[in-house]
Design a protein around this motif. Structure first.
Motif, mmCIF file in Angstrom:
data_model
loop_
_atom_site.group_PDB
_atom_site.id
_atom_site.type_symbol
_atom_site.label_atom_id
_atom_site.label_comp_id
_atom_site.label_asym_id
_atom_site.label_seq_id
_atom_site.Cartn_x
_atom_site.Cartn_y
_atom_site.Cartn_z
ATOM 1 N N PRO A 1 14.930 46.244 9.113
ATOM 2 C CA PRO A 1 14.065 45.123 9.523
ATOM 3 C C PRO A 1 14.179 43.955 8.545
ATOM 4 O O PRO A 1 14.228 44.168 7.327
ATOM 5 C CB PRO A 1 12.655 45.729 9.482
ATOM 6 C CG PRO A 1 12.849 47.203 9.488
ATOM 7 C CD PRO A 1 14.158 47.466 8.833
ATOM 8 N N LEU A 2 14.214 42.744 9.067
ATOM 9 C CA LEU A 2 14.253 41.572 8.198
ATOM 10 C C LEU A 2 12.952 41.422 7.425
ATOM 11 O O LEU A 2 12.934 40.925 6.301
ATOM 12 C CB LEU A 2 14.490 40.300 9.023
ATOM 13 C CG LEU A 2 15.803 40.202 9.796
ATOM 14 C CD1 LEU A 2 15.891 38.865 10.509
ATOM 15 C CD2 LEU A 2 16.999 40.410 8.876
ATOM 16 N N VAL A 3 11.862 41.883 8.045
ATOM 17 C CA VAL A 3 10.525 41.755 7.457
ATOM 18 C C VAL A 3 9.736 43.030 7.712
ATOM 19 O O VAL A 3 9.859 43.648 8.771
ATOM 20 C CB VAL A 3 9.780 40.536 8.067
ATOM 21 C CG1 VAL A 3 8.282 40.597 7.777
ATOM 22 C CG2 VAL A 3 10.366 39.232 7.559
ATOM 23 N N LEU A 4 8.964 43.430 6.728
ATOM 24 C CA LEU A 4 8.008 44.529 6.884
ATOM 25 C C LEU A 4 6.608 43.999 6.611
ATOM 26 O O LEU A 4 6.355 43.406 5.559
ATOM 27 C CB LEU A 4 8.310 45.670 5.904
ATOM 28 C CG LEU A 4 9.553 46.514 6.156
ATOM 29 C CD1 LEU A 4 9.762 47.483 4.994
ATOM 30 C CD2 LEU A 4 9.438 47.278 7.472
ATOM 31 N N PHE A 5 5.715 44.184 7.560
ATOM 32 C CA PHE A 5 4.303 43.909 7.340
ATOM 33 C C PHE A 5 3.680 45.169 6.751
ATOM 34 O O PHE A 5 4.071 46.286 7.108
ATOM 35 C CB PHE A 5 3.616 43.542 8.649
ATOM 36 C CG PHE A 5 4.236 42.351 9.329
ATOM 37 C CD1 PHE A 5 3.994 41.065 8.868
ATOM 38 C CD2 PHE A 5 5.074 42.516 10.432
ATOM 39 C CE1 PHE A 5 4.574 39.959 9.478
ATOM 40 C CE2 PHE A 5 5.656 41.424 11.056
ATOM 41 C CZ PHE A 5 5.407 40.136 10.577
ATOM 42 N N TYR A 6 2.710 44.981 5.867
ATOM 43 C CA TYR A 6 2.131 46.179 5.258
ATOM 44 C C TYR A 6 0.678 45.979 4.858
ATOM 45 O O TYR A 6 0.221 44.854 4.625
ATOM 46 C CB TYR A 6 2.946 46.601 4.028
ATOM 47 C CG TYR A 6 2.782 45.718 2.814
ATOM 48 C CD1 TYR A 6 1.842 46.010 1.835
ATOM 49 C CD2 TYR A 6 3.573 44.582 2.640
ATOM 50 C CE1 TYR A 6 1.689 45.194 0.721
ATOM 51 C CE2 TYR A 6 3.430 43.761 1.535
ATOM 52 C CZ TYR A 6 2.486 44.071 0.576
ATOM 53 O OH TYR A 6 2.321 43.263 -0.521
ATOM 54 N N ARG A 7 -0.011 47.097 4.779
ATOM 55 C CA ARG A 7 -1.345 47.171 4.200
ATOM 56 C C ARG A 7 -1.358 48.372 3.262
ATOM 57 O O ARG A 7 -0.890 49.448 3.633
ATOM 58 C CB ARG A 7 -2.411 47.361 5.272
ATOM 59 C CG ARG A 7 -2.568 46.208 6.252
ATOM 60 C CD ARG A 7 -3.650 46.506 7.294
ATOM 61 N NE ARG A 7 -3.760 45.447 8.298
ATOM 62 C CZ ARG A 7 -4.576 45.476 9.340
ATOM 63 N NH1 ARG A 7 -5.384 46.537 9.497
ATOM 64 N NH2 ARG A 7 -4.611 44.481 10.205
#
Length: 294
Positions: free
Chosen positions: A100-106
């Motif tokens: 993935p070009l970007v990973l969103f995270y919490r």
């Protein structure tokens, strides 16, 4: 425009899938990025090898996202994210298939620095998976590594719960936006993971769980970890897709043997017959991480 901001906008574009984005990433790796010079959408569409229909959708989306900062902000909704060129991005995932070009995270990104064990299996698992995980995870496994799974019903849920119950650490990789719980019954578990462990998605908020998202999610699990353990699996199941993705990424595949008459052991027994390592005790897992007898 900074490279990471450009990557975010490409990642959010419509009309381009994970393979097309991976082609853009390969192109960018060999490019000296100039902040003031953005590539044209038709040039990027050619790099991504988009067909005419998808190229038209991509061009419209690209122009909107490159020109409208508020639109990007609205899609982000203040979620934390990392790009594939950021130092925090996991090296093993960066080198995997279609990263993935970007990973969103919490949650806590530092959990990615521990040894990572993927655990997958049947959604309609039996009590055998419960026994397996209670036998394998407590103690040395939960103390030394992070358990990674997909927050689906069945084995995924059990793996996360078992790690948490034994004071271990776990990472949930989901196939929706992080504001959506799928299945809904895992809402509390997902909240716990996002606050006290780590929740990851490549999809922005409000993205629903389309069928294609789950094999895409599985490639992230297979790319993140050093080994994948399959507890129970039917023939041709989603868990076997994850195991095959792990093999393609040169990861270790581990499987728990089961009764030859049990439908949910067909997949694991076939994995073992094809060369996967049979797992019957925690030492079988620890050896894959050079942790050996402790």
């Amino acid at each position: 425009m900074l490279l990471r901001d450009f990557l975010l906008r490409i990642h959010l574009c419509k009309g381009i899938g994970i393979v097309g984005k991976a082609r853009v990433y390969i192109w960018l790796k060999h490019l000296d990025w100039v902040d003031t010079r953005l590539p044209t959408p038709d040039y990027l569409a050619a790099i991504a090898q988009l067909n005419r229909r998808n190229a038209a959708v991509f061009e419209k989306s690209y122009q909107q996202l490159m020109q409208n900062d508020q639109l990007v902000s609205d899609l982000l909704e203040d979620e934390h994210w990392i790009s594939i060129f950021d130092p925090e991005y996991p090296l093993q995932l960066r080198e995997a298939y279609a990263p993935p070009l970007v990973l969103f995270y919490r949650g806590n990104l530092e959990l990615l620095e521990r040894p990572l064990l993927g655990i997958v299996g049947a959604r309609d698992c039996t009590s055998y998976s419960v026994e397996i995980l209670k036998h394998l995870i407590p103690g040395r496994v939960s103390n030394t590594m992070t358990i990674v799974s997909g927050l689906a019903k069945g084995v995924d849920t059990l793996a996360h719960q078992c790690a948490i119950a034994n004071n271990g650490r776990t990472i949930g990789v989901i196939g929706t936006g992080m504001d959506i719980s799928y299945p809904y019954s895992n809402q509390q578990l997902q909240t716990t993971i996002s606050k006290n462990h780590l929740l990851i998605s490549e999809y922005p908020n409000h993205a629903k769980g389309f069928r294609s998202h789950f094999p895409e999610r599985n490639r992230i699990i297979a790319g993140l970890v050093q080994s994948v353990l399959v507890t129970e699996a039917k023939k041709h199941s989603g868990s076997l897709i994850t195991a095959n993705l792990a093999l393609q990424n040169n990861r270790n595949v581990l499987a728990v043997p089961g009764s030859i008459s049990a439908p949910l052991s067909v997949g694991t027994n076939e994995l073992i017959a094809a060369g996967a390592k049979p797992v019957m005790q925690d030492l079988d897992i620890l050896e894959e991480y050079n942790l050996g007898p402790i």
